[in-house]
Design a protein around this motif. Structure first.
Motif, PDB file in Angstrom:
ATOM      1  N   GLU A 142      18.323 138.946   0.354  1.00  8.10           N
ATOM      2  CA  GLU A 142      17.071 138.209   0.155  1.00  8.10           C
ATOM      3  C   GLU A 142      17.343 136.729  -0.104  1.00  8.10           C
ATOM      4  N   CYS A 143      18.370 136.446  -0.901  1.00 10.84           N
ATOM      5  CA  CYS A 143      18.734 135.061  -1.203  1.00 10.84           C
ATOM      6  C   CYS A 143      19.122 134.319   0.071  1.00 10.84           C
ATOM      7  N   THR A 144      19.853 134.992   0.941  1.00 12.19           N
ATOM      8  CA  THR A 144      20.275 134.384   2.209  1.00 12.19           C
ATOM      9  C   THR A 144      19.067 134.091   3.093  1.00 12.19           C
ATOM     10  N   HIS A 145      18.188 135.068   3.254  1.00 13.09           N
ATOM     11  CA  HIS A 145      16.976 134.856   4.049  1.00 13.09           C
ATOM     12  C   HIS A 145      16.142 133.715   3.462  1.00 13.09           C
ATOM     13  N   PHE A 146      16.017 133.695   2.148  1.00 18.00           N
ATOM     14  CA  PHE A 146      15.201 132.678   1.476  1.00 18.00           C
ATOM     15  C   PHE A 146      15.688 131.277   1.836  1.00 18.00           C
TER      16      PHE A 146
END
Length: 300
Positions: free
Chosen positions: A250-254
């Motif tokens: 999720e952090c990467t996508h964000f």
């Protein structure tokens, strides 16, 4: 051997910093880093640079937060030690050799020479870490869809989550903070870092299970050098389900959705579960980081 001259640089002679060979490729590793000339120091012998150090901090910092570039010429470990001993700042030292330094004899010799100089200069080894850099070519990691991610405006929620996360931790820096000041100090140190980063506070996110239980937090940030994974943490009672991967994905996508062309991250070499999650999420190791701490600050 002639006497050593140690001095700080300024804008007029900052070019001297670049006259020493760079066997560990530090210049490439710091291509996005901005160093202040007056926080760069060199040791000269007969007018030739034989050791150098670059102290670094954020654009608004009045003092550096670490030494993130340190080099010594062959056979000049003592010059490097003196450079560190006489510095006006006693802060953590980072060495960032290529990930292959253990296998390559030349890289190993150069890295170990810097280890020797650091120890002689009053520094103790704290931890060895993996440095990662995700780029779009790595592909976005799959989102498992098991957690509900949302912003949380209350710092107290993050503070309590960090206390619980660090109550069972493998992170060397957190363990030192716990030893020195307990879980409150460890949690506050993380919050202070998140606040120090120039990215929006609104980016911080909590993650809930389908039953509405807080499972963990992830903190996407920009530090002064660019986008990075600021923090990934799963609460102890929710470990064993692989949620750290969900948080990292999720952090990467964000960050990618906000235009990040690369994302930096790091974890301790001994934190095998988190290292496995970075591998699963497609983050390649680009360098290692060896952190030393001044003996004057106590043992870590």
């Amino acid at each position: 051997m002639t006497d050593l001259v140690i001095r700080a640089l300024d804008a007029s002679d900052a070019h001297l910093f670049d006259t020493l060979p760079d066997p560990l490729g530090a210049r490439e590793g710091h291509r996005l880093t901005r160093h202040r000339p007056d926080w760069q120091r060199v040791a000269l012998r007969d007018g030739t640079v034989v050791a150098r150090g670059a102290w670094w901090g954020g654009p608004d910092d009045t003092e550096p937060v670490n030494v993130n570039w340190f080099d010594v010429a062959e056979g000049e470990e003592e010059a490097g030690a003196e450079l560190l001993r006489t510095a006006p700042w006693q802060v953590e030292l980072e060495l960032n050799p290529p990930g292959t330094w253990r296998e390559d004899p030349a890289l190993r010799a150069a890295t170990e020479a810097r280890f020797t100089a650091a120890r002689a200069g009053g520094y103790d080894l704290l931890v060895e870490r993996f440095l990662y850099r995700w780029t779009p070519e790595c592909g976005l990691p799959a989102r498992p869809g098991r957690l509900d991610f949302r912003p949380e405006p209350d710092d107290a929620v993050f503070f309590e989550a960090l206390r619980r996360i660090h109550s069972v931790t493998l992170d060397a820096h957190a363990l030192v903070d716990i030893e020195e000041g307990g879980l409150d100090q460890a949690a506050q140190a993380e919050l202070d870092f998140f606040r120090w980063c120039p990215s929006p506070r609104e980016w911080w996110q909590v993650a809930y299970t389908p039953r509405g239980e807080l499972a963990g937090i992830h903190i996407p940030v920009h530090n002064p050098s660019g986008p990075c994974v600021g923090f990934i943490g799963v609460l102890p009672e929710h470990r064993g389900h692989g949620y750290a991967y969900d948080l990292l994905a999720e952090c990467t996508h964000f960050l990618a959705e906000r235009g990040a062309e690369s994302i930096s991250a790091a974890t301790d070499r001994g934190n095998h579960p988190m290292a496995a999650n970075f591998t699963k999420a497609g983050y390649p190791v680009v360098r290692e980081r060896i952190n030393f701490r001044p003996v004057s600050l106590g043992s870590r």
